[in-house]
Design an enzyme around this catalytic site. Structure first.
Site, PDB file in Angstrom:
ATOM      1  CE  LYS A  89      -3.821  -2.508   2.090  1.00  9.91           C
ATOM      2  NZ  LYS A  89      -4.640  -2.847   3.270  1.00  9.91           N
ATOM      3  CD  GLN A 103      -3.504  -4.411   6.371  1.00  8.29           C
ATOM      4  OE1 GLN A 103      -3.556  -3.392   5.687  1.00  8.29           O
ATOM      5  NE2 GLN A 103      -4.001  -5.554   5.963  1.00  8.29           N
ATOM      6  CG  ASP A 110      -9.721  -0.105   4.910  1.00  8.09           C
ATOM      7  OD1 ASP A 110      -9.372  -0.596   3.820  1.00  8.09           O
ATOM      8  OD2 ASP A 110      -9.042  -0.170   5.946  1.00  8.09           O
TER       9      ASP A 110
HETATM   10  N1  GUN Z   1      -6.974  -6.824   6.099  1.00 10.93           N
HETATM   11  C1  GUN Z   1      -7.304  -7.597   5.035  1.00 10.93           C
HETATM   12  N2  GUN Z   1      -7.866  -6.849   4.074  1.00 10.93           N
HETATM   13  C2  GUN Z   1      -7.892  -5.571   4.528  1.00 10.93           C
HETATM   14  C3  GUN Z   1      -8.346  -4.348   3.970  1.00 10.93           C
HETATM   15  O1  GUN Z   1      -8.866  -4.273   2.854  1.00 10.93           O
HETATM   16  N3  GUN Z   1      -8.179  -3.256   4.763  1.00 10.93           N
HETATM   17  C4  GUN Z   1      -7.644  -3.320   6.008  1.00 10.93           C
HETATM   18  N4  GUN Z   1      -7.560  -2.196   6.709  1.00 10.93           N
HETATM   19  N5  GUN Z   1      -7.213  -4.447   6.559  1.00 10.93           N
HETATM   20  C5  GUN Z   1      -7.338  -5.564   5.806  1.00 10.93           C
END
Ligand code: GUN
Length: 307
Positions: free
Chosen positions: A51, A95, A118
């Site tokens: 990311k 995350q 998100d």
């Molecule tokens: N963990 C697995 N997929 C995601 C996601 O799309 N966003 C976040 N914040 N954590 C995750």
């Protein structure tokens, strides 16, 4: 047909980077994403790294915050409160998963809905269900973008979603049932007595359960479109890392029956990251009082446009 999310994500990221350039010229700053990581879960470390790399590629600033696994919920909540009120931060990503002593819902609810890139906040999920403008969860949004790009129509189609997660299954169903998408949606889950009878009926199957071979060839109708959301680590001594990534779908067998299928890796995953970048740009624009479409970036596409 192989639905290459990897290829499409490169195209989409190029458009977003043009829009980010346009944003930076107009507002004399880059959009900024705060990336919060708790602990050292290897998969989370990899995702967070990807990311941040995407931010750097696209001209999005990132603010990195890392905590030990032992952080208290209150400490994490006060960090989020600080990011909510920080005028230089447009988007906040915490995350997941979080350590078991931290309530993920409390953390999700603590993020300002305007910075919730998100799309997990109850306000954004609620708006999505009502068909109102919101920040849309990245994986479902990326899947729609794949279907659109490859001109796979959803109107009047039967879609079976395997998995009822808040991150994928539920928002995916909400998006597909909206006016304009017009799909007939069924969600299967761990308590569904006969999953195969549901998937076999479907024109489009979306597998998002989190284990390998959850969708096998006998569960798929000839010519169906198959979207694989799974990213499972399976031991593989031939790999330097010691593991290989596998989806939820038995790819080799299912691809012989499907008319179109997403691979793993290189399918849904790269689109999820591209959509996170797009949501960050959208959040930044809205905080400046405009919509991304108003940037006139000349990207030639309704990038940032929506679902
Ligand atoms: N963990 C697995 N997929 C995601 C996601 O799309 N966003 C976040 N914040 N954590 C995750």
């Amino acid at each position: 047909m192989i639905l290459s999310g990897k290829e499409l994500s490169e195209l989409v990221k190029k458009q977003i980077s043009e829009c980010c350039g346009s944003f930076a010229r107009r507002f004399s700053r880059k959009p900024c994403l705060a990336v919060v990581l708790v602990g050292d879960n290897p998969a989370s470390l990899t995702y967070v790294r990807s990311k941040k790399k995407a931010c750097e590629e696209l001209g999005i600033a990132h603010l990195d915050v890392s905590f030990e696994n032992t952080i208290s919920q209150d400490e994490l909540l006060s960090c989020i409160a600080g990011l909510n009120s920080d005028p230089s931060v447009d988007g906040i990503l915490v995350q997941m998963p979080l350590p078991s002593h931290v309530d993920e819902l409390a953390v999700t609810e603590a993020i300002s809905p305007e910075k919730d890139v998100d799309g997990f906040h109850p306000q954004n999920i609620g708006k999505l269900l009502l068909g109102q403008k919101s920040l849309v969860a990245c994986t479902p949004k990326g899947i729609l973008r794949i279907l659109d790009h490859y001109e796979i129509k959803t109107a009047g189609k039967k879609v079976c979603i395997m998995g009822r997660s808040n991150i994928v299954g539920k928002p995916m169903a909400a998006l597909l049932m909206q006016k304009g998408r017009d799909a007939t949606v069924t969600i299967c889950h761990s308590r569904t007595p006969d999953v195969a009878s549901c998937t076999r009926e479907a024109d489009i199957v979306i597998a998002a359960v989190g284990h390998v071979n959850a969708l096998t060839a006998d569960m798929v109708k000839e010519g169906a479109v198959v979207i694989d959301v799974g990213i499972n680590r399976v031991p593989d001594s031939s790999k330097k890392s010691g593991f290989a990534l596998k989806g939820d779908v038995d790819y080799d067998a299912v691809s012989l029956k499907a008319s179109a299928i997403t691979p793993v890796p290189g399918g849904v995953g790269p689109m999820t990251i591209a959509m996170l970048m797009e949501n960050t740009l959208t959040a930044a624009c809205r905080r400046e009082g405009i919509e991304p479409e108003d940037l006139d970036c000349g990207c030639g596409k309704s990038c940032c446009g929506g679902c």
